[in-house]
Scaffold this active site. Structure first.
Site, PDB file in Angstrom:
ATOM      1  N   ASP A  67      63.962  43.772  -8.634  1.00 58.47           N
ATOM      2  CA  ASP A  67      64.558  42.666  -9.368  1.00 58.47           C
ATOM      3  C   ASP A  67      64.294  42.779 -10.862  1.00 58.47           C
ATOM      4  OD1 ASP A  67      61.831  42.222  -9.083  1.00 58.47           O
ATOM      5  OD2 ASP A  67      62.031  40.352  -7.983  1.00 58.47           O
ATOM      6  N   ASN A 136      56.326  30.707  -2.418  1.00 55.38           N
ATOM      7  CA  ASN A 136      57.231  29.939  -1.542  1.00 55.38           C
ATOM      8  C   ASN A 136      57.878  30.839  -0.488  1.00 55.38           C
ATOM      9  OD1 ASN A 136      58.919  31.443  -3.136  1.00 55.38           O
ATOM     10  ND2 ASN A 136      60.040  29.717  -4.013  1.00 55.38           N
ATOM     11  N   HIS A 138      59.194  33.886  -1.167  1.00 50.87           N
ATOM     12  CA  HIS A 138      60.270  34.760  -1.641  1.00 50.87           C
ATOM     13  C   HIS A 138      59.848  36.219  -1.607  1.00 50.87           C
ATOM     14  CE1 HIS A 138      58.870  34.095  -6.052  1.00 50.87           C
ATOM     15  NE2 HIS A 138      58.716  35.387  -5.843  1.00 50.87           N
ATOM     16  N   GLU A 143      65.011  33.634  -3.047  1.00 50.16           N
ATOM     17  CA  GLU A 143      64.363  32.335  -2.947  1.00 50.16           C
ATOM     18  C   GLU A 143      64.748  31.627  -1.640  1.00 50.16           C
ATOM     19  OE1 GLU A 143      62.038  31.659  -4.947  1.00 50.16           O
ATOM     20  OE2 GLU A 143      62.640  31.377  -7.024  1.00 50.16           O
TER      21      GLU A 143
HETATM   22  C1  GLP Z   1      57.595  37.713  -8.599  1.00 48.64           C
HETATM   23  C2  GLP Z   1      58.354  38.939  -8.122  1.00 48.64           C
HETATM   24  C3  GLP Z   1      58.083  39.198  -6.656  1.00 48.64           C
HETATM   25  C4  GLP Z   1      56.621  39.134  -6.371  1.00 48.64           C
HETATM   26  C5  GLP Z   1      56.101  37.754  -6.692  1.00 48.64           C
HETATM   27  C6  GLP Z   1      54.638  37.540  -6.313  1.00 48.64           C
HETATM   28  O1  GLP Z   1      58.270  36.542  -8.362  1.00 48.64           O
HETATM   29  N1  GLP Z   1      59.757  38.833  -8.335  1.00 48.64           N
HETATM   30  O2  GLP Z   1      58.632  40.455  -6.307  1.00 48.64           O
HETATM   31  O3  GLP Z   1      56.356  39.449  -5.033  1.00 48.64           O
HETATM   32  O4  GLP Z   1      56.278  37.582  -8.078  1.00 48.64           O
HETATM   33  O5  GLP Z   1      53.831  37.794  -7.401  1.00 48.64           O
HETATM   34  P1  GLP Z   1      52.259  37.987  -7.327  1.00 48.64           P
HETATM   35  O6  GLP Z   1      52.049  39.296  -6.652  1.00 48.64           O
HETATM   36  O7  GLP Z   1      51.815  38.033  -8.763  1.00 48.64           O
HETATM   37  O8  GLP Z   1      51.729  36.851  -6.564  1.00 48.64           O
END
Ligand code: GLP
Length: 241
Positions: A67, A136, A138, A143
């Site tokens: 992404d 959440n 995702h 989402e």
């Molecule tokens: C972002 C990314 C996700 C990732 C998420 C969790 O939203 N788009 O791909 O999994 O963060 O982040 P973290 O690993 O910092 O909790």
């Protein structure tokens, strides 16, 4: 689904890095689907360390990232393109022309989404997809929704995601409100999926996603149906079991 219980973040990172390095050793021209966020950083560091020791060679791999924020160019320090260079690509011997990420500056949404899906297809699909888990549920930026969206698409970030990701920005106002993300079908078609999850604050969502019903309201729950899905989680993230 396979579950690997790790002691802590460092152990989780080494376990995930072991799986990724095995993939690259066994298939040097692997297509790796890569993720951003704080969860995979430790795995990237471990892989860099093994690269420096001559244990793993990334010269033939291709990478596709999940992404990118809409409106940020690749030089912006908050962009995922910059994140990947800083945390991984600049420290290994992957060829920059073999690293791919959605273009956050393409204002033609339909064109960008079609381009990215065609690109994944042209690479022959993803051999191993690395994922983190949003608070959440995702994955990428898929989402919670009423439906699973199959291909790359534009997504409006939820308030929960904006709140979770504001720690990477100077202020909440700077967090982009939209992103391009690979879709659920892109992710599910990867031959192998590995997710890294760490920390007590993810424990509830881990329980919902992997031990509850499969529902687009918890996008990661679809991974229960993947034929080769490995969850690498530390004790804190598994504390609800
Ligand atoms: C972002 C990314 C996700 C990732 C998420 C969790 O939203 N788009 O791909 O999994 O963060 O982040 P973290 O690993 O910092 O909790």
């Amino acid at each position: 689904m396979k579950l690997i219980r790790a002691r802590d973040y460092a152990h989780m990172s080494r376990q995930a890095a072991n799986i990724i390095s095995a993939q690259v050793i066994l298939k040097p021209d692997s297509v790796l689907g890569l993720a951003t966020g704080s969860s995979p950083i430790g795995a990237y560091r471990q892989l860099i360390d093994w690269f420096n020791k001559g244990d793993v060679d990334f010269s033939k791999i291709k990478t596709v990232n999940l992404d990118e924020y809409i409106g940020l160019n690749a030089e912006n320090e908050q962009s995922y393109a910059y994140f990947m260079r800083k945390n991984f690509f600049d420290h290994i011997n992957v060829r920059s022309e073999n690293t791919f990420i959605p273009c956050g500056m393409n204002t033609d949404e339909a064109q960008e989404c079609a381009r990215y899906d065609a690109l994944i297809r042209s690479l022959g699909g993803i051999d191993l997809q690395l994922l983190g888990l949003g608070p959440n549920g995702h994955i990428g930026f898929n989402e919670p929704d009423d439906v699973f969206t199959k291909g790359t698409h534009r997504v409006e970030l939820t308030e929960a995601t904006i709140q979770a990701n504001k720690r990477f920005f100077e202020s909440e106002e700077e967090v982009p409100r939209a992103a391009y993300t690979m879709g659920i079908c892109d992710i599910m078609q990867a031959l192998r999926v590995v997710m890294v999850v760490s920390g007590e604050e993810k424990a509830e969502i881990v329980k919902k996603a992997f031990f509850g019903p499969v529902t687009p309201r918890v996008p990661a729950s679809i991974l229960q149906l993947h034929k080769d899905f490995t969850l690498v989680a530390d004790e804190a993230a598994l504390k609800c079991f």
